[in-house]
Motif scaffolding. Structure first.
Motif, PDB file in Angstrom:
ATOM      1  N   GLY A   1       0.816  -1.205   0.000  1.00 49.94           N
ATOM      2  CA  GLY A   1       0.000   0.000   0.000  1.00 49.94           C
ATOM      3  C   GLY A   1       0.849   1.254   0.000  1.00 49.94           C
ATOM      4  O   GLY A   1       2.071   1.197   0.159  1.00 49.94           O
ATOM      5  N   PRO A   2       0.221   2.407  -0.199  1.00 49.09           N
ATOM      6  CA  PRO A   2       0.975   3.672  -0.261  1.00 49.09           C
ATOM      7  C   PRO A   2       1.629   4.013   1.071  1.00 49.09           C
ATOM      8  O   PRO A   2       1.075   3.788   2.137  1.00 49.09           O
ATOM      9  CB  PRO A   2      -0.093   4.699  -0.632  1.00 49.09           C
ATOM     10  N   ARG A   3       2.828   4.582   0.963  1.00 48.19           N
ATOM     11  CA  ARG A   3       3.590   4.977   2.150  1.00 48.19           C
ATOM     12  C   ARG A   3       3.700   6.494   2.177  1.00 48.19           C
ATOM     13  O   ARG A   3       4.209   7.108   1.249  1.00 48.19           O
ATOM     14  CB  ARG A   3       4.978   4.335   2.109  1.00 48.19           C
ATOM     15  N   PHE A   4       3.236   7.126   3.235  1.00 48.49           N
ATOM     16  CA  PHE A   4       3.283   8.580   3.372  1.00 48.49           C
ATOM     17  C   PHE A   4       4.737   9.050   3.495  1.00 48.49           C
ATOM     18  O   PHE A   4       5.502   8.529   4.297  1.00 48.49           O
ATOM     19  CB  PHE A   4       2.493   9.022   4.607  1.00 48.49           C
ATOM     20  N   ILE A   5       5.119  10.025   2.679  1.00 46.71           N
ATOM     21  CA  ILE A   5       6.505  10.511   2.709  1.00 46.71           C
ATOM     22  C   ILE A   5       6.589  12.000   3.036  1.00 46.71           C
ATOM     23  O   ILE A   5       7.679  12.552   3.129  1.00 46.71           O
ATOM     24  CB  ILE A   5       7.225  10.237   1.370  1.00 46.71           C
ATOM     25  N   GLY A   6       5.474  12.679   3.206  1.00 42.41           N
ATOM     26  CA  GLY A   6       5.523  14.086   3.582  1.00 42.41           C
ATOM     27  C   GLY A   6       4.534  14.931   2.808  1.00 42.41           C
ATOM     28  O   GLY A   6       3.643  14.415   2.126  1.00 42.41           O
ATOM     29  N   TYR A   7       4.723  16.240   2.909  1.00 44.26           N
ATOM     30  CA  TYR A   7       3.865  17.200   2.225  1.00 44.26           C
ATOM     31  C   TYR A   7       4.692  18.010   1.222  1.00 44.26           C
ATOM     32  O   TYR A   7       5.860  18.327   1.483  1.00 44.26           O
ATOM     33  CB  TYR A   7       3.201  18.161   3.213  1.00 44.26           C
ATOM     34  N   GLU A   8       4.068  18.342   0.119  1.00 47.08           N
ATOM     35  CA  GLU A   8       4.718  19.183  -0.888  1.00 47.08           C
ATOM     36  C   GLU A   8       3.914  20.468  -1.045  1.00 47.08           C
ATOM     37  O   GLU A   8       2.704  20.432  -1.266  1.00 47.08           O
ATOM     38  CB  GLU A   8       4.820  18.474  -2.226  1.00 47.08           C
ATOM     39  N   ALA A   9       4.600  21.588  -0.930  1.00 46.87           N
ATOM     40  CA  ALA A   9       3.979  22.896  -1.125  1.00 46.87           C
ATOM     41  C   ALA A   9       4.580  23.560  -2.354  1.00 46.87           C
ATOM     42  O   ALA A   9       5.784  23.403  -2.626  1.00 46.87           O
ATOM     43  CB  ALA A   9       4.189  23.785   0.103  1.00 46.87           C
ATOM     44  N   SER A  10       3.769  24.267  -3.090  1.00 44.02           N
ATOM     45  CA  SER A  10       4.270  24.985  -4.271  1.00 44.02           C
ATOM     46  C   SER A  10       3.608  26.341  -4.377  1.00 44.02           C
ATOM     47  O   SER A  10       2.453  26.521  -3.987  1.00 44.02           O
ATOM     48  CB  SER A  10       4.021  24.184  -5.555  1.00 44.02           C
ATOM     49  N   ASN A  11       4.363  27.289  -4.876  1.00 49.36           N
ATOM     50  CA  ASN A  11       3.873  28.645  -5.115  1.00 49.36           C
ATOM     51  C   ASN A  11       4.340  29.048  -6.507  1.00 49.36           C
ATOM     52  O   ASN A  11       5.545  29.114  -6.771  1.00 49.36           O
ATOM     53  CB  ASN A  11       4.415  29.612  -4.060  1.00 49.36           C
ATOM     54  N   GLN A  12       3.397  29.277  -7.401  1.00 50.24           N
ATOM     55  CA  GLN A  12       3.708  29.576  -8.789  1.00 50.24           C
ATOM     56  C   GLN A  12       3.481  31.059  -9.093  1.00 50.24           C
ATOM     57  O   GLN A  12       2.499  31.644  -8.640  1.00 50.24           O
ATOM     58  CB  GLN A  12       2.852  28.721  -9.734  1.00 50.24           C
ATOM     59  N   LEU A  13       4.392  31.632  -9.851  1.00 53.35           N
ATOM     60  CA  LEU A  13       4.319  33.042 -10.238  1.00 53.35           C
ATOM     61  C   LEU A  13       4.284  33.159 -11.755  1.00 53.35           C
ATOM     62  O   LEU A  13       4.904  32.362 -12.470  1.00 53.35           O
ATOM     63  CB  LEU A  13       5.526  33.815  -9.711  1.00 53.35           C
ATOM     64  N   THR A  14       3.569  34.155 -12.229  1.00 52.06           N
ATOM     65  CA  THR A  14       3.623  34.532 -13.644  1.00 52.06           C
ATOM     66  C   THR A  14       4.334  35.877 -13.723  1.00 52.06           C
ATOM     67  O   THR A  14       3.898  36.850 -13.100  1.00 52.06           O
ATOM     68  CB  THR A  14       2.217  34.640 -14.246  1.00 52.06           C
ATOM     69  N   VAL A  15       5.424  35.910 -14.472  1.00 50.91           N
ATOM     70  CA  VAL A  15       6.281  37.098 -14.523  1.00 50.91           C
ATOM     71  C   VAL A  15       6.326  37.629 -15.953  1.00 50.91           C
ATOM     72  O   VAL A  15       6.564  36.869 -16.900  1.00 50.91           O
ATOM     73  CB  VAL A  15       7.707  36.770 -14.034  1.00 50.91           C
ATOM     74  N   LYS A  16       6.096  38.923 -16.098  1.00 53.42           N
ATOM     75  CA  LYS A  16       6.180  39.570 -17.408  1.00 53.42           C
ATOM     76  C   LYS A  16       7.523  40.292 -17.512  1.00 53.42           C
ATOM     77  O   LYS A  16       7.840  41.168 -16.719  1.00 53.42           O
ATOM     78  CB  LYS A  16       5.032  40.560 -17.590  1.00 53.42           C
ATOM     79  N   LEU A  17       8.312  39.886 -18.504  1.00 51.37           N
ATOM     80  CA  LEU A  17       9.634  40.473 -18.733  1.00 51.37           C
ATOM     81  C   LEU A  17       9.545  41.430 -19.909  1.00 51.37           C
ATOM     82  O   LEU A  17       9.208  41.028 -21.024  1.00 51.37           O
ATOM     83  CB  LEU A  17      10.664  39.373 -19.010  1.00 51.37           C
ATOM     84  N   ARG A  18       9.866  42.698 -19.663  1.00 53.28           N
ATOM     85  CA  ARG A  18       9.723  43.717 -20.701  1.00 53.28           C
ATOM     86  C   ARG A  18      11.024  44.045 -21.416  1.00 53.28           C
ATOM     87  O   ARG A  18      11.022  44.813 -22.373  1.00 53.28           O
ATOM     88  CB  ARG A  18       9.115  44.991 -20.094  1.00 53.28           C
ATOM     89  N   ASP A  19      12.132  43.489 -20.948  1.00 55.82           N
ATOM     90  CA  ASP A  19      13.419  43.673 -21.623  1.00 55.82           C
ATOM     91  C   ASP A  19      13.775  42.347 -22.288  1.00 55.82           C
ATOM     92  O   ASP A  19      14.320  41.438 -21.662  1.00 55.82           O
ATOM     93  CB  ASP A  19      14.498  44.088 -20.627  1.00 55.82           C
TER      94      ASP A  19
END
Length: 244
Positions: free
Chosen positions: A112-130
């Protein structure tokens, strides 16, 4: 008979104004109609690149995963600001927290599945003008702790002038086609009846997907990026009546 006619006249005069105003007359178009769909595009060098970036962290507890992620994301945002990217050009596009499991069965361990922890993510959208510094900006993101990068997607910040040019070309093309059909069918001219439009402000090339593993400090020099060309397109649906 005169009395009946007089009563009819009085009855018509007595109709309310609203009832009279609702009367409408439609005259159907009797000439043959040609419907054309015409698309024209204008290419130009892009002046904006949009990049998705973010941070993923893992820990044994949800709180620890989120706290570590918050610290690394703040470091990434600070690096973007230091690189001259305006705050208005940085937008959070997604925050996620999920439990992680190992589904591989190993000898001597319960199935069966084995718990290995938690994963957190934070995604950004960045506009580069140069555009000239897109490669350097990608490297700076990774150096600041970004664990994933998606893009860049190139576009034109204000495609209006290109759309005007494409629109004019599309209308000329449609008129030329309508005139051809009129002459080929034995008609004198083609009269414009209706126009409808849909447009695209830029079709970017296929996005480049990169991960942090490719940007180690002792690896290759600055990431090469070629912006190429993007296009603004207009599609017109036009109808012309063919007239003798």
């Amino acid at each position: 008979m005169k009395s009946a006619l007089a009563l009819m006249a009085i009855g018509a005069a007595a109709l309310p104004a609203a009832a009279i105003a609702q009367t409408s007359i439609t005259i159907a178009e009797t000439a043959p109609i040609v419907t054309l769909n015409v698309t024209e595009s204008v290419e130009a060098a892009p002046d904006v690149a949009t990049v998705g970036t973010g941070v993923q962290t893992r820990a044994q507890t949800a709180q620890a995963a989120m706290q570590q992620n918050a610290a690394q994301t703040e470091k990434l945002i600070a690096a973007l600001a230091k690189a001259g990217i305006a705050k208005a050009d940085i937008q959070t596009s997604g925050i996620n927290l999920s439990a992680q499991y190992d589904y591989n069965n190993r000898d001597g361990q319960p199935e069966g599945p084995r718990f290995i922890g938690y994963e957190a993510s934070n995604q950004l959208t960045v506009k580069l003008r140069d555009i000239r510094r897109v490669g350097a900006s990608l490297d700076a993101m990774v150096a600041a702790g970004a664990t994933n990068i998606n893009g860049p997607n190139f576009s034109i910040d204000d495609p209006s002038p290109l759309l005007v040019q494409a629109r004019g070309t599309a209308l000329k093309t449609a008129k030329a086609q309508a005139d051809f059909y009129a002459q080929a069918a034995g008609y004198r001219t083609a009269r414009l009846v209706s126009i409808s439009e849909s447009n695209s402000g830029g079709r970017p090339p296929m996005p480049i997907v990169m991960t942090a593993a490719r940007f180690k400090a002792d690896a290759a020099p600055m990431t090469p990026v070629e912006p190429g060309q993007v296009s603004a397109s207009v599609t017109l649906t036009v109808q012309y009546a063919l007239e003798k």
